[in-house]
Design a protein around this motif. Sequence first.
Motif, short mmCIF file in Angstrom:
data_model
loop_
_atom_site.label_atom_id
_atom_site.label_comp_id
_atom_site.label_asym_id
_atom_site.label_seq_id
_atom_site.Cartn_x
_atom_site.Cartn_y
_atom_site.Cartn_z
N LEU A 52 0.87 -1.18 0.00
CA LEU A 52 0.00 0.00 0.00
C LEU A 52 0.90 1.22 0.00
O LEU A 52 1.74 1.37 0.88
CB LEU A 52 -0.92 -0.01 1.22
CG LEU A 52 -1.82 -1.25 1.36
CD1 LEU A 52 -2.62 -1.17 2.65
CD2 LEU A 52 -2.72 -1.40 0.17
N VAL A 53 0.73 2.11 -0.98
CA VAL A 53 1.68 3.20 -1.14
C VAL A 53 1.07 4.59 -1.02
O VAL A 53 1.80 5.56 -0.85
CB VAL A 53 2.43 3.10 -2.49
CG1 VAL A 53 3.27 1.82 -2.53
CG2 VAL A 53 1.48 3.14 -3.66
N GLU A 54 -0.25 4.69 -1.11
CA GLU A 54 -0.86 6.02 -1.14
C GLU A 54 -2.32 5.94 -0.71
O GLU A 54 -3.00 4.95 -0.96
CB GLU A 54 -0.78 6.56 -2.57
CG GLU A 54 -1.24 7.97 -2.76
CD GLU A 54 -1.10 8.41 -4.23
OE1 GLU A 54 -1.79 9.37 -4.58
OE2 GLU A 54 -0.33 7.80 -5.00
N ILE A 55 -2.79 7.02 -0.09
CA ILE A 55 -4.21 7.14 0.25
C ILE A 55 -4.95 7.59 -1.00
O ILE A 55 -4.56 8.57 -1.64
CB ILE A 55 -4.42 8.16 1.38
CG1 ILE A 55 -3.80 7.66 2.68
CG2 ILE A 55 -5.90 8.47 1.56
CD1 ILE A 55 -3.80 8.67 3.80
N ALA A 56 -6.02 6.89 -1.33
CA ALA A 56 -6.84 7.28 -2.48
C ALA A 56 -8.05 8.09 -2.00
O ALA A 56 -8.30 9.19 -2.50
CB ALA A 56 -7.30 6.07 -3.27
N GLU A 57 -8.80 7.55 -1.03
CA GLU A 57 -9.99 8.25 -0.53
C GLU A 57 -10.50 7.54 0.71
O GLU A 57 -10.11 6.41 1.00
CB GLU A 57 -11.09 8.31 -1.58
CG GLU A 57 -11.61 6.95 -2.01
CD GLU A 57 -12.64 7.02 -3.13
OE1 GLU A 57 -13.82 7.19 -2.80
OE2 GLU A 57 -12.24 6.93 -4.30
N ALA A 58 -11.41 8.20 1.40
CA ALA A 58 -12.12 7.61 2.53
C ALA A 58 -13.56 8.09 2.48
O ALA A 58 -13.82 9.24 2.11
CB ALA A 58 -11.47 8.00 3.85
N ASN A 59 -14.48 7.19 2.84
CA ASN A 59 -15.91 7.51 2.74
C ASN A 59 -16.67 6.91 3.91
O ASN A 59 -16.33 5.83 4.39
CB ASN A 59 -16.51 6.91 1.45
CG ASN A 59 -15.76 7.34 0.22
OD1 ASN A 59 -15.76 8.49 -0.14
ND2 ASN A 59 -15.09 6.40 -0.43
N ILE A 60 -17.71 7.61 4.33
CA ILE A 60 -18.70 7.05 5.24
C ILE A 60 -19.88 6.67 4.35
O ILE A 60 -20.44 7.52 3.65
CB ILE A 60 -19.16 8.05 6.31
CG1 ILE A 60 -17.99 8.47 7.20
CG2 ILE A 60 -20.30 7.46 7.13
CD1 ILE A 60 -17.51 7.42 8.17
N ILE A 61 -20.24 5.40 4.37
CA ILE A 61 -21.33 4.90 3.53
C ILE A 61 -22.53 4.60 4.42
O ILE A 61 -22.42 3.83 5.39
CB ILE A 61 -20.88 3.64 2.77
CG1 ILE A 61 -19.67 3.97 1.89
CG2 ILE A 61 -22.04 3.07 1.95
CD1 ILE A 61 -19.01 2.77 1.28
N ASP A 62 -23.66 5.21 4.11
CA ASP A 62 -24.91 4.95 4.82
C ASP A 62 -25.69 3.87 4.08
O ASP A 62 -25.85 3.95 2.86
CB ASP A 62 -25.78 6.21 4.88
CG ASP A 62 -25.17 7.28 5.77
OD1 ASP A 62 -24.67 6.93 6.85
OD2 ASP A 62 -25.20 8.47 5.38
#
Length: 71
Positions: A52-62
């Motif tokens: 794992l080399v990089e953050i792509a995204e983060a989400n809160i999913i309802d």
Amino acid sequence: MAQTLEMVFKTGQGRTYRITLDDPRLDLQPAEVKAFMDLVISVNPFDIEGGLVEIAEANIIDTEVQPLQLV
């Protein structure tokens, strides 16, 4: 309504890798998620080709579940 925290990373092979956690804290802050994701990248605890080399995204999913009456 259920919630899931989705954290998406980029791998050294140009792919994406997702980690999901059910029922994140309601007061979860973006800085906390980023710090955790940075820690995951630095420790690299998963056997992922290219790492794992990089953050792509983060989400809160309802998610809302609507049961069906199967008669």
